[in-house]
Design a protein around this motif. Structure first.
Motif, PDB file in Angstrom:
ATOM      1  N   MET A 171      -7.338  -0.628  -2.612  1.00 54.48           N
ATOM      2  CA  MET A 171      -7.573  -1.387  -1.228  1.00 54.48           C
ATOM      3  C   MET A 171      -8.576  -2.014  -1.123  1.00 54.48           C
ATOM      4  O   MET A 171      -8.954  -3.410  -0.719  1.00 54.48           O
ATOM      5  CB  MET A 171      -7.080  -0.581  -0.080  1.00 54.48           C
ATOM      6  CG  MET A 171      -5.792  -0.063   0.170  1.00 54.48           C
ATOM      7  SD  MET A 171      -5.476   1.008   1.370  1.00 54.48           S
ATOM      8  CE  MET A 171      -6.023  -0.034   3.018  1.00 54.48           C
ATOM      9  N   LYS A 213      -5.974  -3.769   4.023  1.00 58.62           N
ATOM     10  CA  LYS A 213      -4.840  -4.514   3.240  1.00 58.62           C
ATOM     11  C   LYS A 213      -4.350  -5.543   4.335  1.00 58.62           C
ATOM     12  O   LYS A 213      -3.955  -5.048   5.500  1.00 58.62           O
ATOM     13  CB  LYS A 213      -3.626  -3.534   2.856  1.00 58.62           C
ATOM     14  CG  LYS A 213      -2.595  -4.329   2.140  1.00 58.62           C
ATOM     15  CD  LYS A 213      -3.030  -4.984   0.821  1.00 58.62           C
ATOM     16  CE  LYS A 213      -2.108  -5.751   0.157  1.00 58.62           C
ATOM     17  NZ  LYS A 213      -2.396  -7.304   0.648  1.00 58.62           N
ATOM     18  N   GLY A 250      -7.377  -5.531  -1.540  1.00 56.27           N
ATOM     19  CA  GLY A 250      -6.595  -5.627  -0.499  1.00 56.27           C
ATOM     20  C   GLY A 250      -6.536  -6.828   0.419  1.00 56.27           C
ATOM     21  O   GLY A 250      -5.414  -7.167   1.042  1.00 56.27           O
ATOM     22  N   VAL A 296       0.945  -1.183   0.084  1.00 56.71           N
ATOM     23  CA  VAL A 296      -0.096  -0.120   0.158  1.00 56.71           C
ATOM     24  C   VAL A 296       0.736   1.312  -0.003  1.00 56.71           C
ATOM     25  O   VAL A 296       0.687   2.097  -0.674  1.00 56.71           O
ATOM     26  CB  VAL A 296      -0.807   0.144   1.229  1.00 56.71           C
ATOM     27  CG1 VAL A 296      -1.762   1.262   1.386  1.00 56.71           C
ATOM     28  CG2 VAL A 296      -2.023  -0.948   1.160  1.00 56.71           C
TER      29      VAL A 296
END
Length: 333
Positions: free
Chosen positions: A263, A284, A267, A95
Protein backbone atom coordinates in the motif's frame (compact mmCIF):
# COMPACT_ATOMS: atom_id res chain seq x y z
CA UNK A 1 17.86 -8.33 -5.02
CA UNK A 2 16.42 -5.28 -6.77
CA UNK A 3 16.45 -1.89 -5.05
CA UNK A 4 12.65 -1.81 -5.12
CA UNK A 5 12.55 -5.10 -3.21
CA UNK A 6 14.79 -3.59 -0.54
CA UNK A 7 12.34 -0.67 -0.38
CA UNK A 8 9.44 -3.02 0.32
CA UNK A 9 11.41 -4.74 3.10
CA UNK A 10 12.36 -1.35 4.56
CA UNK A 11 8.71 -0.28 4.63
CA UNK A 12 7.77 -3.57 6.32
CA UNK A 13 10.29 -2.86 9.07
CA UNK A 14 8.92 0.64 9.48
CA UNK A 15 5.39 -0.71 9.74
CA UNK A 16 6.37 -3.26 12.37
CA UNK A 17 8.23 -0.60 14.36
CA UNK A 18 5.29 1.81 14.23
CA UNK A 19 2.90 -0.98 15.24
CA UNK A 20 4.89 -1.69 18.41
CA UNK A 21 2.71 -1.03 21.48
CA UNK A 22 5.72 0.52 23.19
CA UNK A 23 6.44 3.06 20.45
CA UNK A 24 2.94 3.79 19.19
CA UNK A 25 -0.07 4.73 21.25
CA UNK A 26 -3.55 5.57 20.02
CA UNK A 27 -4.16 9.32 19.99
CA UNK A 28 -6.31 10.77 22.73
CA UNK A 29 -9.80 9.90 21.64
CA UNK A 30 -11.65 13.18 22.35
CA UNK A 31 -9.11 14.87 20.09
CA UNK A 32 -9.98 12.65 17.11
CA UNK A 33 -13.55 13.90 16.73
CA UNK A 34 -12.42 17.51 16.92
CA UNK A 35 -9.83 16.91 14.20
CA UNK A 36 -12.40 15.16 11.99
CA UNK A 37 -14.77 18.09 12.43
CA UNK A 38 -12.01 20.54 11.54
CA UNK A 39 -11.00 18.55 8.46
CA UNK A 40 -14.58 18.40 7.25
CA UNK A 41 -15.14 22.14 7.57
CA UNK A 42 -11.73 22.96 6.14
CA UNK A 43 -12.34 21.08 2.88
CA UNK A 44 -16.13 20.85 2.53
CA UNK A 45 -16.24 23.63 -0.08
CA UNK A 46 -13.38 22.27 -2.19
CA UNK A 47 -14.86 21.42 -5.60
CA UNK A 48 -11.65 20.62 -7.50
CA UNK A 49 -11.46 17.52 -9.68
CA UNK A 50 -14.26 15.52 -11.28
CA UNK A 51 -15.99 12.15 -11.01
CA UNK A 52 -14.65 9.19 -12.94
CA UNK A 53 -16.57 9.19 -16.23
CA UNK A 54 -15.14 6.18 -18.08
CA UNK A 55 -17.56 4.08 -16.00
CA UNK A 56 -20.97 5.65 -16.65
CA UNK A 57 -22.45 4.70 -13.27
CA UNK A 58 -19.68 6.57 -11.43
CA UNK A 59 -20.23 9.73 -13.43
CA UNK A 60 -23.77 9.91 -12.03
CA UNK A 61 -22.73 9.90 -8.35
CA UNK A 62 -23.40 13.18 -6.54
CA UNK A 63 -19.99 14.84 -6.38
CA UNK A 64 -20.92 16.79 -3.24
CA UNK A 65 -20.74 13.74 -0.95
CA UNK A 66 -18.06 14.06 1.72
CA UNK A 67 -17.62 11.59 4.58
CA UNK A 68 -14.81 10.98 7.08
CA UNK A 69 -14.39 8.12 9.56
CA UNK A 70 -11.69 6.96 11.96
CA UNK A 71 -11.56 3.64 13.84
CA UNK A 72 -9.02 2.93 16.58
CA UNK A 73 -7.53 -0.46 17.55
CA UNK A 74 -9.80 -0.28 20.62
CA UNK A 75 -12.88 -0.27 18.39
CA UNK A 76 -13.80 3.38 18.91
CA UNK A 77 -15.49 4.90 15.85
CA UNK A 78 -15.53 8.59 14.96
CA UNK A 79 -17.41 10.00 11.98
CA UNK A 80 -18.29 13.22 10.20
CA UNK A 81 -20.35 13.99 7.12
CA UNK A 82 -21.90 11.53 4.66
CA UNK A 83 -20.51 8.41 6.31
CA UNK A 84 -23.63 6.27 5.71
CA UNK A 85 -23.86 6.95 1.97
CA UNK A 86 -23.16 3.75 -0.04
CA UNK A 87 -20.70 3.91 -2.94
CA UNK A 88 -18.65 1.39 -4.88
CA UNK A 89 -15.44 0.26 -3.27
CA UNK A 90 -13.60 0.04 -6.63
CA UNK A 91 -9.81 -0.42 -6.32
CA UNK A 92 -9.77 -0.31 -2.52
CA UNK A 93 -11.06 -3.86 -2.88
CA UNK A 94 -7.63 -4.86 -4.20
CA UNK A 95 -6.15 -4.54 -0.72
CA UNK A 96 -8.56 -7.06 0.79
CA UNK A 97 -8.28 -9.48 -2.12
CA UNK A 98 -4.50 -9.33 -1.80
CA UNK A 99 -4.89 -10.05 1.92
CA UNK A 100 -6.97 -13.17 1.19
CA UNK A 101 -4.53 -14.37 -1.47
CA UNK A 102 -1.66 -14.00 1.00
CA UNK A 103 -3.55 -15.93 3.65
CA UNK A 104 -4.44 -18.70 1.18
CA UNK A 105 -1.20 -18.98 -0.80
CA UNK A 106 1.48 -17.32 1.33
CA UNK A 107 3.38 -14.09 0.71
CA UNK A 108 6.11 -15.65 -1.44
CA UNK A 109 3.52 -16.79 -3.97
CA UNK A 110 2.46 -13.15 -4.40
CA UNK A 111 6.08 -12.19 -5.10
CA UNK A 112 6.62 -15.07 -7.52
CA UNK A 113 3.35 -15.05 -9.44
CA UNK A 114 2.22 -11.41 -9.28
CA UNK A 115 5.04 -9.11 -8.20
CA UNK A 116 5.21 -6.37 -5.58
CA UNK A 117 7.24 -3.63 -7.20
CA UNK A 118 5.48 -0.36 -7.93
CA UNK A 119 4.97 0.18 -11.67
CA UNK A 120 5.17 3.98 -11.50
CA UNK A 121 2.52 4.10 -14.23
CA UNK A 122 -1.24 4.47 -14.42
CA UNK A 123 -3.48 1.89 -12.73
CA UNK A 124 -4.61 0.40 -16.07
CA UNK A 125 -1.28 0.56 -17.87
CA UNK A 126 -0.43 -2.07 -20.47
CA UNK A 127 2.99 -0.52 -20.95
CA UNK A 128 3.89 -1.51 -17.38
CA UNK A 129 3.50 -5.16 -18.36
CA UNK A 130 5.54 -4.86 -21.52
CA UNK A 131 8.37 -2.88 -19.88
CA UNK A 132 8.95 -5.53 -17.22
CA UNK A 133 10.83 -8.45 -18.72
CA UNK A 134 9.52 -10.81 -16.03
CA UNK A 135 5.98 -9.53 -16.79
CA UNK A 136 5.46 -9.09 -13.06
CA UNK A 137 3.10 -6.31 -12.12
CA UNK A 138 1.66 -5.28 -8.75
CA UNK A 139 -1.45 -6.49 -6.89
CA UNK A 140 -2.75 -2.92 -6.48
CA UNK A 141 -2.93 -2.04 -10.18
CA UNK A 142 -5.52 -3.57 -12.48
CA UNK A 143 -3.28 -6.15 -14.12
CA UNK A 144 -1.94 -7.52 -10.85
CA UNK A 145 -5.31 -7.30 -9.14
CA UNK A 146 -7.07 -9.38 -11.80
CA UNK A 147 -4.20 -11.89 -11.69
CA UNK A 148 -4.50 -11.99 -7.88
CA UNK A 149 -8.17 -12.93 -8.24
CA UNK A 150 -7.08 -15.75 -10.55
CA UNK A 151 -4.88 -17.13 -7.73
CA UNK A 152 -7.73 -17.40 -5.24
CA UNK A 153 -9.22 -20.75 -4.25
CA UNK A 154 -12.53 -21.65 -5.92
CA UNK A 155 -13.43 -24.20 -8.58
CA UNK A 156 -15.92 -21.91 -10.33
CA UNK A 157 -17.15 -18.33 -10.32
CA UNK A 158 -19.81 -18.92 -7.68
CA UNK A 159 -17.43 -20.62 -5.25
CA UNK A 160 -14.70 -18.04 -5.72
CA UNK A 161 -17.07 -15.11 -5.27
CA UNK A 162 -18.72 -16.71 -2.24
CA UNK A 163 -15.37 -17.04 -0.46
CA UNK A 164 -14.20 -13.56 -1.44
CA UNK A 165 -17.42 -11.80 -0.48
CA UNK A 166 -17.49 -13.63 2.85
CA UNK A 167 -13.93 -12.39 3.46
CA UNK A 168 -14.99 -8.79 2.80
CA UNK A 169 -17.94 -9.24 5.17
CA UNK A 170 -15.59 -10.30 7.98
CA UNK A 171 -13.59 -7.10 7.61
CA UNK A 172 -16.72 -4.92 7.43
CA UNK A 173 -18.35 -6.85 10.30
CA UNK A 174 -21.59 -6.93 8.32
CA UNK A 175 -23.02 -8.36 5.12
CA UNK A 176 -22.04 -6.24 2.12
CA UNK A 177 -23.93 -6.16 -1.15
CA UNK A 178 -23.07 -5.45 -4.79
CA UNK A 179 -24.25 -2.35 -6.63
CA UNK A 180 -25.69 -4.15 -9.63
CA UNK A 181 -25.90 -0.99 -11.76
CA UNK A 182 -22.19 -0.39 -11.23
CA UNK A 183 -21.41 -4.04 -11.97
CA UNK A 184 -23.36 -3.89 -15.23
CA UNK A 185 -21.80 -0.57 -16.17
CA UNK A 186 -18.29 -1.89 -15.56
CA UNK A 187 -19.00 -5.20 -17.28
CA UNK A 188 -20.21 -3.35 -20.37
CA UNK A 189 -17.06 -1.24 -20.52
CA UNK A 190 -14.30 -3.62 -19.36
CA UNK A 191 -12.65 -4.25 -22.70
CA UNK A 192 -9.35 -2.77 -21.51
CA UNK A 193 -9.20 -5.05 -18.46
CA UNK A 194 -10.05 -8.02 -20.66
CA UNK A 195 -7.16 -7.14 -22.95
CA UNK A 196 -4.85 -6.92 -19.94
CA UNK A 197 -5.93 -10.36 -18.72
CA UNK A 198 -5.41 -11.88 -22.16
CA UNK A 199 -1.97 -10.28 -22.41
CA UNK A 200 -0.98 -11.70 -19.02
CA UNK A 201 -2.28 -15.10 -20.13
CA UNK A 202 -0.01 -14.97 -23.17
CA UNK A 203 2.95 -14.52 -20.82
CA UNK A 204 1.81 -17.27 -18.40
CA UNK A 205 1.22 -14.64 -15.71
CA UNK A 206 -2.51 -15.35 -15.35
CA UNK A 207 -3.75 -18.39 -13.46
CA UNK A 208 -7.21 -19.35 -14.61
CA UNK A 209 -10.05 -18.67 -16.99
CA UNK A 210 -10.15 -15.04 -18.14
CA UNK A 211 -13.95 -14.72 -18.24
CA UNK A 212 -14.45 -16.27 -14.81
CA UNK A 213 -11.82 -14.21 -13.03
CA UNK A 214 -12.64 -10.98 -14.80
CA UNK A 215 -16.26 -11.37 -13.70
CA UNK A 216 -15.19 -11.87 -10.06
CA UNK A 217 -12.82 -8.91 -10.25
CA UNK A 218 -15.50 -6.64 -11.72
CA UNK A 219 -17.95 -7.75 -9.04
CA UNK A 220 -15.47 -7.07 -6.23
CA UNK A 221 -15.00 -3.52 -7.51
CA UNK A 222 -18.79 -3.04 -7.46
CA UNK A 223 -19.26 -3.89 -3.78
CA UNK A 224 -21.23 -1.22 -1.92
CA UNK A 225 -19.53 0.27 1.13
CA UNK A 226 -19.89 3.36 3.27
CA UNK A 227 -17.09 5.51 4.62
CA UNK A 228 -17.68 3.95 8.02
CA UNK A 229 -17.44 0.45 6.49
CA UNK A 230 -14.07 1.25 4.94
CA UNK A 231 -12.65 2.63 8.18
CA UNK A 232 -13.81 -0.50 10.01
CA UNK A 233 -12.31 -2.73 7.32
CA UNK A 234 -8.99 -0.89 7.37
CA UNK A 235 -8.87 -0.99 11.17
CA UNK A 236 -7.92 -4.67 10.96
CA UNK A 237 -4.60 -3.57 9.47
CA UNK A 238 -4.19 -0.89 12.14
CA UNK A 239 -4.72 -3.60 14.78
CA UNK A 240 -2.13 -6.01 13.37
CA UNK A 241 -4.66 -8.40 11.83
CA UNK A 242 -7.16 -8.58 14.70
CA UNK A 243 -10.60 -7.07 14.14
CA UNK A 244 -11.12 -4.32 16.76
CA UNK A 245 -14.89 -4.89 16.89
CA UNK A 246 -14.95 -8.69 17.09
CA UNK A 247 -11.50 -9.39 18.60
CA UNK A 248 -11.05 -12.14 15.99
CA UNK A 249 -7.75 -12.56 14.18
CA UNK A 250 -8.29 -12.38 10.41
CA UNK A 251 -4.69 -12.20 9.23
CA UNK A 252 -1.21 -13.07 10.42
CA UNK A 253 0.82 -10.10 11.57
CA UNK A 254 3.50 -10.89 8.97
CA UNK A 255 0.96 -10.65 6.16
CA UNK A 256 -0.40 -7.39 7.55
CA UNK A 257 3.05 -5.79 7.35
CA UNK A 258 3.46 -6.98 3.76
CA UNK A 259 0.08 -5.66 2.65
CA UNK A 260 0.85 -2.30 4.26
CA UNK A 261 4.22 -2.20 2.52
CA UNK A 262 2.58 -2.66 -0.89
CA UNK A 263 0.00 0.00 0.00
CA UNK A 264 2.82 2.40 0.86
CA UNK A 265 4.68 1.88 -2.39
CA UNK A 266 1.72 1.56 -4.79
CA UNK A 267 -1.56 2.50 -3.11
CA UNK A 268 -2.07 5.78 -4.97
CA UNK A 269 -0.68 4.57 -8.29
CA UNK A 270 1.84 6.91 -9.96
CA UNK A 271 1.39 9.42 -7.12
CA UNK A 272 2.34 6.92 -4.40
CA UNK A 273 5.81 8.36 -3.89
CA UNK A 274 4.44 11.87 -3.51
CA UNK A 275 1.85 10.58 -1.02
CA UNK A 276 4.49 8.77 1.05
CA UNK A 277 6.65 11.89 1.04
CA UNK A 278 3.81 14.19 2.06
CA UNK A 279 1.58 12.05 4.30
CA UNK A 280 3.64 9.01 5.24
CA UNK A 281 0.81 6.49 5.70
CA UNK A 282 0.04 3.24 3.86
CA UNK A 283 -3.07 4.04 1.81
CA UNK A 284 -5.28 2.84 -1.04
CA UNK A 285 -7.57 4.80 -3.30
CA UNK A 286 -10.49 3.86 -5.53
CA UNK A 287 -12.04 5.71 -8.46
CA UNK A 288 -15.36 5.56 -6.63
CA UNK A 289 -13.96 8.39 -4.49
CA UNK A 290 -12.80 6.53 -1.40
CA UNK A 291 -9.36 6.41 0.21
CA UNK A 292 -8.28 4.37 3.23
CA UNK A 293 -5.10 5.01 5.20
CA UNK A 294 -3.57 3.15 8.13
CA UNK A 295 -1.47 4.32 11.04
CA UNK A 296 -0.29 0.99 12.49
CA UNK A 297 -1.21 0.61 16.13
CA UNK A 298 -2.98 3.99 16.16
CA UNK A 299 -5.96 4.22 13.81
CA UNK A 300 -7.44 3.64 10.37
CA UNK A 301 -9.09 6.46 8.46
CA UNK A 302 -11.41 6.45 5.45
CA UNK A 303 -12.66 9.42 3.47
CA UNK A 304 -15.19 9.50 0.62
CA UNK A 305 -15.41 12.29 -1.94
CA UNK A 306 -16.10 11.44 -5.62
CA UNK A 307 -14.07 14.15 -7.38
CA UNK A 308 -10.72 12.76 -8.56
CA UNK A 309 -7.38 14.00 -9.78
CA UNK A 310 -5.81 12.84 -13.06
CA UNK A 311 -4.36 9.72 -11.40
CA UNK A 312 -7.78 8.57 -10.16
CA UNK A 313 -7.38 9.60 -6.50
CA UNK A 314 -9.99 11.61 -4.61
CA UNK A 315 -8.70 15.16 -4.19
CA UNK A 316 -10.70 16.07 -1.09
CA UNK A 317 -9.98 12.69 0.54
CA UNK A 318 -6.24 13.19 0.07
CA UNK A 319 -6.37 16.64 1.63
CA UNK A 320 -8.50 15.51 4.56
CA UNK A 321 -6.30 12.49 5.36
CA UNK A 322 -3.17 14.60 5.06
CA UNK A 323 -4.65 17.06 7.57
CA UNK A 324 -5.77 14.30 9.96
CA UNK A 325 -2.41 12.51 9.79
CA UNK A 326 -0.51 15.73 10.47
CA UNK A 327 -2.68 16.69 13.43
CA UNK A 328 -2.39 13.20 14.93
CA UNK A 329 1.37 12.97 14.27
CA UNK A 330 0.80 9.71 12.40
CA UNK A 331 3.48 9.77 9.67
CA UNK A 332 5.26 6.37 9.93
CA UNK A 333 8.52 7.86 8.70
Amino acid sequence: MKLTNYLVIFVQLLVLTCASPVLAKSPQQPVIQSILDDAYHKFENDTSGKNADYIPALAKVDSAYFGLAVVTPHGKIYTKGDVSQPFSIQSISKVFTLALAMEQKGPQTIVDKIGVNATGLAFNSVTAIELNKARSVNPLVNAGAIATVSLLDGKNEKAKWSALSAWYDKFANRKLSVLEDVYKSESDTNGHNRAIAELLTSYDRFYGDVDLNLAVYTRQCSVAVTTKDLAVMASVFANNGVHPLTDKRLMSSDNVSRVLAVMTTAGLYENSGQWAYQVGLPAKSGVGGGIIAVSPGKFAVAVFSPRLDSAGNSIRAQKAIDYIAEKLHANIF
